[in-house]
Each structure stands twice: as structure tokens, then as C-alpha cells.
Scaffold this motif. Sequence first.
Motif, short mmCIF file in Angstrom:
data_model
loop_
_atom_site.label_atom_id
_atom_site.label_comp_id
_atom_site.label_asym_id
_atom_site.label_seq_id
_atom_site.Cartn_x
_atom_site.Cartn_y
_atom_site.Cartn_z
N SER A 100 38.13 41.69 66.31
CA SER A 100 38.31 40.50 67.12
C SER A 100 39.69 40.42 67.75
O SER A 100 39.84 40.30 68.97
CB SER A 100 38.06 39.25 66.26
N HIS A 101 40.74 40.47 66.94
CA HIS A 101 42.09 40.31 67.46
C HIS A 101 43.09 40.96 66.51
O HIS A 101 42.73 41.37 65.40
CB HIS A 101 42.43 38.83 67.64
N CYS A 106 42.22 41.96 62.70
CA CYS A 106 41.22 41.07 62.09
C CYS A 106 39.85 41.30 62.70
O CYS A 106 39.72 41.62 63.89
CB CYS A 106 41.62 39.61 62.29
N SER A 108 35.83 39.72 63.47
CA SER A 108 35.36 38.48 64.07
C SER A 108 35.20 37.36 63.04
O SER A 108 35.25 36.18 63.39
CB SER A 108 34.03 38.71 64.80
N GLY A 162 37.31 36.74 60.76
CA GLY A 162 38.64 36.29 60.38
C GLY A 162 39.29 37.12 59.30
O GLY A 162 40.49 36.97 59.04
N GLN A 163 38.54 38.00 58.64
CA GLN A 163 39.12 38.80 57.57
C GLN A 163 40.01 39.92 58.13
O GLN A 163 39.72 40.50 59.17
CB GLN A 163 38.02 39.41 56.68
#
Length: 241
Positions: A179-180, A214, A216, A218-219
Motif C-alpha cells: 500500500s505505502h 506497509c 493494504s 496496515g501491517q
Amino acid sequence: MKIDKTSAVPIYFQLKTLIQEGISSGEYPVGMCLPSEREYCEEYGISRMTVRQAISDLVNEGLLRRERGKGTYVSQPKIEQGLQMLTSFTEDMKRRNMQPGTRLIHMITCPAKGRVARQLGIEDGDSVYEIKRLRLADDEPMAIETAYVPICYLPNFTEEKVASGSLYEVMRERGIEISHATQTLEASQAKVTEATILNIKNKASVLLIERTTCASGGQVVEFVKSVYRGDRYKFAIDLRS
């Protein structure tokens, strides 16, 4: 283009521009040895100090490189990577029509300690893969990358998978969508072992990059520390108001 000694533009800057245009046009191809300082002095009727300043600027900008006792050569252009886009090294090189390569230095299973555990958001002692690889573009060493990945996200991971290229691609195959990431960059000098692996001089300029990635959900799935060659890599960011 000729040097205009009546112009308000400094003579060294005019010569610098001439050389830059020669590189851009292909008159001075990559690897070519430039004329000597004396030759530039004689051709344009300018001082050696002026020539030296123009060439020094271009060396500092990475367009030229000096080899002691041999001369000044046109450098390979630096690879530019945008900081606003999250891609793997493999994906980035393919996008540039360069052949990505990977040489596995080591892959071990070890307990996360201190800062690595904190960056991954796990407990001290939790098991992680430590994956150290040499990243190449068209068979030229570009970066040393050390990645830490919690074992729970890639169970039964093998050295064969590591050597095949992108960790992100492997994660996607296992249902983990990236994700980021948070990334930092700082200038440094190559240590002896890093210089040997990257085939550069000891204490040559390098870029130290750290990235926490991370999924998607959040981990945190990866913490990476990389050493990039300063003479072959630069980073750019698009700033908007």
C-alpha cells in the motif's frame, strides 16, 4: 557555439555549456576522453584556471569523471528515480528498459533486535528473514539492499525465490498488496566492504536509503536498508503548490 569574451556570461560557464552540449549531442559519447586542459586553452584562447573551473563543475555534477594520470572522461548518465512512486528495484529497471539483476549475498533467519524490531512493529526476538542482495542494472552493480521481513508473511520462503527478483512480486503472489511506505535518504561515504561489492572506491559518495513498507491492511511487511552508488543514481521528487 563559440566563446564570446565580450559577453556578460562568465567564460567558464560558456565552456561548461559547450561541453554539456557536446555530451547531449553525442559529440562526446559516454567513455570518451575529453581534450586536455591545454587543448581547450589553445582552442579558445582562455586560461587553464577557467578550463579547470568548467570541468570541475561538470565532475561535481556527475557528467564527467577524472582518472588520475589518464584524463577526464564522459560519465555514464545517472539513473533517476522518483521519490513519489512506490516500486521495487526490479520494476523500476524494467520500466527504464534496463535488465535488472540480483546476486544473493546471504539469506538467514534470525531474531529481530532493537531498531529492526521497532521498525517492523514486532517484539524483540520475533523471527525475521534477513535478505542481503546486490542489485544490478545491465550487469552493473547499483545498490546493496538488506531487507528484513517477518517470517509470518512469507513462510517457506526460499533462496531461489529471493534470487528471482522482486520481493514485492512474491508478496503479491501470496496475497499481500503493498500500500505505502515511509522512506528516508541521506548522503554518506562507502565503507570498505560496500566499496568492494559495488566496485567503487573506498569512501566514494553513496546514498543511504531506509524504507518501511506497509500492506493494504496496515501491517508492516518489510524494513529495508540500502546503499546506492552516488555516481550512478539520483532521486527526484515532483513538488506542487
